[in-house]
Design a protein around this motif. Structure first.
Motif, PDB file in Angstrom:
ATOM      1  N   THR A 169      -2.029  57.096  54.715  1.00 13.83           N
ATOM      2  CA  THR A 169      -0.567  57.120  54.701  1.00 13.83           C
ATOM      3  C   THR A 169       0.088  56.010  55.507  1.00 13.83           C
ATOM      4  O   THR A 169       1.305  55.907  55.518  1.00 13.83           O
ATOM      5  CB  THR A 169      -0.062  58.469  55.253  1.00 13.83           C
ATOM      6  N   LEU A 172       2.736  53.733  53.731  1.00 15.11           N
ATOM      7  CA  LEU A 172       3.495  54.389  52.672  1.00 15.11           C
ATOM      8  C   LEU A 172       4.740  55.067  53.219  1.00 15.11           C
ATOM      9  O   LEU A 172       4.716  55.645  54.303  1.00 15.11           O
ATOM     10  CB  LEU A 172       2.628  55.447  51.976  1.00 15.11           C
ATOM     11  N   SER A 173       5.812  55.031  52.441  1.00 13.47           N
ATOM     12  CA  SER A 173       7.024  55.776  52.803  1.00 13.47           C
ATOM     13  C   SER A 173       6.775  57.255  52.492  1.00 13.47           C
ATOM     14  O   SER A 173       5.809  57.605  51.789  1.00 13.47           O
ATOM     15  CB  SER A 173       8.210  55.268  51.988  1.00 13.47           C
ATOM     16  N   ASN A 175       8.457  59.074  50.442  1.00 12.96           N
ATOM     17  CA  ASN A 175       8.536  59.230  48.985  1.00 12.96           C
ATOM     18  C   ASN A 175       7.253  58.787  48.301  1.00 12.96           C
ATOM     19  O   ASN A 175       6.819  59.400  47.327  1.00 12.96           O
ATOM     20  CB  ASN A 175       9.730  58.458  48.416  1.00 12.96           C
ATOM     21  N   GLN A 176       6.637  57.715  48.805  1.00 13.34           N
ATOM     22  CA  GLN A 176       5.381  57.242  48.220  1.00 13.34           C
ATOM     23  C   GLN A 176       4.246  58.237  48.451  1.00 13.34           C
ATOM     24  O   GLN A 176       3.426  58.478  47.563  1.00 13.34           O
ATOM     25  CB  GLN A 176       5.003  55.874  48.796  1.00 13.34           C
ATOM     26  N   HIS A 179       4.843  61.131  46.122  1.00 15.11           N
ATOM     27  CA  HIS A 179       4.528  60.703  44.753  1.00 15.11           C
ATOM     28  C   HIS A 179       3.015  60.656  44.522  1.00 15.11           C
ATOM     29  O   HIS A 179       2.531  61.111  43.480  1.00 15.11           O
ATOM     30  CB  HIS A 179       5.160  59.339  44.459  1.00 15.11           C
ATOM     31  N   LYS A 180       2.263  60.122  45.474  1.00 17.75           N
ATOM     32  CA  LYS A 180       0.807  60.025  45.320  1.00 17.75           C
ATOM     33  C   LYS A 180       0.164  61.415  45.228  1.00 17.75           C
ATOM     34  O   LYS A 180      -0.725  61.636  44.417  1.00 17.75           O
ATOM     35  CB  LYS A 180       0.196  59.213  46.458  1.00 17.75           C
TER      36      LYS A 180
END
Length: 191
Positions: A169, A172-173, A175-176, A179-180
């Motif tokens: 992580t 990553l934001s 939201n990312q 999403h993942k």
């Protein structure tokens, strides 16, 4: 590099799972992302620490202080065992969020790896230190927070690495990350 099990095994295991478990160190966002994923997919969400606090009518920190870690780990293990039996019997689509040390227990680890799809939220120590602050609400942190987290991670990484899927992580934001996780679950639940 993904330290978790090989991709072929991952796909075979995931294709028949309805229960997903989030593991990782304190401060990785297991509860936060577990709730978000469950809401997005209309799954049930279970936070093991919250279940323990409700059942014991006490905070995790107080349980550690008054009854000790061995007592807590026994309750934690039984809570996970009973929860998993319950959601499995009901064939309930669920997201489980574990406390950072729950996956250390071999029986718990084997049960979760066999009956759920385990996702490790792997977050760098420097980010964890920022998130947990002085660690006053975290019973496993003693003294220097950075050193405590590093020490715990060095003991736990061998267990975390047995997961089905490792999500790094660090770059990553939120939201990312969401999403993942959603993509991983959504792609596999349709198989």
């Amino acid at each position: 590099m993904n330290m978790c099990n090989k991709k072929e095994k991952e796909n075979q295991i995931l294709s028949n799972k309805k229960i997903f478990t989030l593991i990782g160190m304190m401060g990785t966002g297991k509860s936060k992302f577990g709730r978000l994923v469950a809401n997005n997919l209309e799954y049930k969400f279970y936070d093991v620490d919250t279940l323990i606090e409700s059942d014991q009518k006490s905070t995790i920190k107080t349980i550690f202080q008054e009854k000790g870690e061995p007592f807590f780990r026994k309750i934690e293990k039984n809570t996970i065992k009973n929860l998993l039996a319950n959601v499995t019997t009901k064939e309930e689509k669920s997201i489980l969020s574990l406390g950072g040390g729950a996956f250390d227990d071999q029986e718990t680890r084997e049960r979760l790896l066999s009956n759920t799809y385990v996702i490790w939220l792997n977050t760098p120590v420097d980010i964890l230190v920022k998130r947990v602050g002085n660690g006053s609400k975290r019973p496993m942190l003693k003294g220097d927070v950075n050193a405590s987290i590093n020490n715990l991670l060095s003991k736990r990484i061998k267990y975390y690495s047995t997961c089905h899927y490792q999500l790094n992580t660090h770059d990553l934001s939120e939201n990312q990350i969401l999403h993942k996780i959603l993509t991983k679950i959504s792609n596999k639940k349709s198989n």
